[in-house]
Motif scaffolding. Structure first.
Motif, short mmCIF file in Angstrom:
data_model
loop_
_atom_site.label_atom_id
_atom_site.label_comp_id
_atom_site.label_asym_id
_atom_site.label_seq_id
_atom_site.Cartn_x
_atom_site.Cartn_y
_atom_site.Cartn_z
N UNK A 17 50.51 -13.66 -15.62
CA UNK A 17 49.39 -13.33 -16.51
C UNK A 17 49.41 -11.84 -16.85
N UNK A 18 49.59 -11.00 -15.84
CA UNK A 18 49.64 -9.55 -16.08
C UNK A 18 50.84 -9.20 -16.96
N UNK A 19 51.99 -9.83 -16.68
CA UNK A 19 53.18 -9.57 -17.48
C UNK A 19 52.96 -9.95 -18.94
N UNK A 20 52.30 -11.07 -19.17
CA UNK A 20 52.03 -11.50 -20.54
C UNK A 20 51.04 -10.56 -21.21
N UNK A 21 50.06 -10.08 -20.46
CA UNK A 21 49.19 -9.03 -21.00
C UNK A 21 50.01 -7.85 -21.51
N UNK A 22 50.99 -7.45 -20.71
CA UNK A 22 51.80 -6.28 -21.07
C UNK A 22 52.58 -6.54 -22.36
N UNK A 23 53.09 -7.75 -22.52
CA UNK A 23 53.85 -8.05 -23.75
C UNK A 23 52.93 -8.03 -24.98
N UNK A 24 51.72 -8.56 -24.84
CA UNK A 24 50.78 -8.51 -25.96
C UNK A 24 50.42 -7.05 -26.27
N UNK A 25 50.17 -6.27 -25.22
CA UNK A 25 49.86 -4.86 -25.43
C UNK A 25 51.03 -4.12 -26.05
N UNK A 26 52.24 -4.44 -25.60
CA UNK A 26 53.47 -3.84 -26.16
C UNK A 26 53.55 -4.11 -27.66
N UNK A 146 44.29 -8.01 -25.64
CA UNK A 146 45.21 -6.96 -25.20
C UNK A 146 46.06 -6.46 -26.36
N UNK A 147 46.37 -7.32 -27.32
CA UNK A 147 47.07 -6.86 -28.53
C UNK A 147 46.24 -5.79 -29.24
N UNK A 148 44.94 -6.04 -29.34
CA UNK A 148 44.05 -5.07 -29.99
C UNK A 148 43.99 -3.78 -29.19
N UNK A 149 43.97 -3.89 -27.86
CA UNK A 149 43.94 -2.70 -27.02
C UNK A 149 45.22 -1.88 -27.22
N UNK A 150 46.36 -2.56 -27.31
CA UNK A 150 47.62 -1.86 -27.56
C UNK A 150 47.59 -1.10 -28.87
N UNK A 151 47.02 -1.73 -29.90
CA UNK A 151 46.90 -1.05 -31.19
C UNK A 151 45.99 0.15 -31.13
N UNK A 152 44.89 0.04 -30.35
CA UNK A 152 43.97 1.16 -30.22
C UNK A 152 44.64 2.34 -29.50
N UNK A 179 58.47 0.74 -25.04
CA UNK A 179 58.43 -0.71 -25.25
C UNK A 179 59.57 -1.41 -24.51
N UNK A 180 60.76 -0.83 -24.57
CA UNK A 180 61.92 -1.41 -23.88
C UNK A 180 61.69 -1.41 -22.38
N UNK A 181 61.15 -0.32 -21.85
CA UNK A 181 60.90 -0.23 -20.41
C UNK A 181 59.89 -1.28 -19.97
N UNK A 182 58.83 -1.46 -20.75
CA UNK A 182 57.82 -2.46 -20.41
C UNK A 182 58.41 -3.87 -20.48
N UNK A 183 59.20 -4.13 -21.52
CA UNK A 183 59.81 -5.46 -21.69
C UNK A 183 60.71 -5.79 -20.50
N UNK A 184 61.48 -4.82 -20.05
CA UNK A 184 62.38 -5.06 -18.92
C UNK A 184 61.60 -5.22 -17.61
N UNK A 185 60.60 -4.36 -17.41
CA UNK A 185 59.86 -4.40 -16.15
C UNK A 185 59.05 -5.68 -16.00
#
Length: 394
Positions: A17-26, A146-152, A179-185
């Motif tokens: 769930x946290x990882x998916x949050x990160x991808x939406x934020x990314x 989280x997508x909206x938070x990433x945009x903000x 973005x690459x670092x987050x995607x890999x992590x």
């Protein structure tokens, strides 16, 4: 095992769930960084507004193609491969617009940005559906928040770097690396759903495919809601400036009211959906949005119009996540391909809305042109019960 059973861990997959949050934020962050730097990139490349408009259509078309390509690949290669790959591609592509020097180099880079954006959009939504199945309640809307938070976050960082005169190519390149670092992590924590065999139902009969009409109906609802969202994104501030005759600074509050209300609404939607169900969220949310935009149309008073835009955003907040969840649960064997159709149609609406309103505004006042999204919201209210025909999320 029933047709919609999926083998998942018994405990809630919190790490996924946290990882998916990160991808939406990314994804929201990458899109936001591009949007914030559009004026400086336009100036650097020497293109006109009309050329920029055409290139934005190229970006949108590439995103749609990316969605249609990524959908079947999600089902074939698996989400743990596709989602990180799409995130890495988007990170690499993000550096491109900052390096462009003319219209055609910018166009080539925007094709990559659009394709990467479309690919990760489908992949991360498909992953969100899988993660949600491991929970006893809906959680999809929070991913979209989280997508909206990433945009903000992108808006704040972008504004700061522009104010500090950091070269656009440096900012976008560093953003792409992030973005690459987050995607890999985050990739190691993603889930891969195991779906039942073709004839693994209790009676041994082959599993039926979801009706095509149901898929297109979900896509049509997504089209209407995301078209309405696109109208607010591009025309809310202009409505304040041109119709209510406010200053540019005051006009910014119109979109701000909409965006904040939508983000807050997405964080609240999951709890409400667990009680009333997805169909009610779509129907009554659309009704609320219609009421809010009607206030914007008929009341020429800034405080009431601000409230109207906020109600509009709150009403639209939860509908699209419910539609994506429904599409992803129609058939776990082809979840990615089905979501690609629904997400793709929604994205077409997001692109078409601003253009349609712009065309109507040549013939009528801008606020009167807003009747179009009001009508679509009303139609969504009447079409919302279609979600009751979709399989349960759990």
């Amino acid at each position: 095992m029933t047709a919609t059973d999926v083998q998942l861990p018994s405990a809630p997959p919190r790490a996924a769930r946290v990882a998916t949050w990160l991808y939406f934020g990314l994804n929201g962050f990458a899109v936001g960084m591009w949007v914030v730097h559009i004026p400086s990139i336009e100036q650097k490349t020497g293109i006109t507004h009309s050329t920029l408009g055409l290139l934005l259509l190229v970006l949108g078309g590439a995103a749609f193609i990316g969605m249609q390509v990524a959908g079947p690949l999600v089902d074939k290669l698996g989400q743990r491969r596709l989602v990180p790959a799409a995130g890495i591609l988007l990170g690499i592509a993000l550096a491109g617009p900052g390096l462009a020097t003319n219209w055609w180099t910018l166009g080539l880079t925007l094709i990559l940005v659009g394709f990467g954006n479309g690919s990760i959009d489908v992949g991360m939504n498909a992953q969100a559906v899988v993660v949600e199945r491991g929970y006893p309640r809906p959680i999809m809307a929070a991913f979209h928040a989280m997508w909206s938070i990433g945009g903000a976050i992108a808006a704040v960082i972008g504004a700061a770097t522009l104010r500090a005169d950091v070269p656009t190519e440096v900012t976008l390149a560093l953003s792409g690396l992030l973005c690459i670092a987050i995607a890999l992590a985050a990739s190691r924590f993603l889930l891969e759903a195991t779906v039942p065999d073709e004839e693994d139902a209790d009676d041994g009969a082959p599993r039926e495919k979801p009706p095509a009409k149901l898929v297109w109906a979900l896509g049509a609802l997504a089209f209407g809601l995301m078209l309405s969202e696109g109208v607010a994104n591009d025309w809310a501030a202009l409505h304040f400036r041109d119709i209510l005759d406010t200053s540019v600074s005051t006009a910014a509050f119109a979109y701000g009211a909409f965006a904040v209300a939508m983000t807050v609404g997405r964080f609240l939607t999951d709890r409400v959906a667990a009680v009333v169900g997805p169909a009610a969220i779509v129907r009554w949310g659309a009704a609320m949005a219609a009421v809010g935009l009607t206030l914007v149309i008929v009341v020429p008073w800034v405080p009431v119009a601000l409230v109207g835009w906020a109600i509009f955003g709150l009403g639209l907040a939860g509908g699209v996540p419910q539609l994506f969840t429904a599409a992803g649960n129609l058939d776990p064997r082809s979840s990615g391909a089905l979501m690609a159709r629904v997400v793709g149609l929604g994205y077409v609406g997001l692109l078409a809305g601003p253009a349609l309103i712009g065309g109507l505004a040549h013939w009528m006042p801008l606020n009167i042109a807003f009747i179009l999204p009001v009508v679509l919201c009303v139609l969504t209210f009447f079409g919302g019960p279609i979600l009751k025909r979709a399989p349960a999320n759990r």
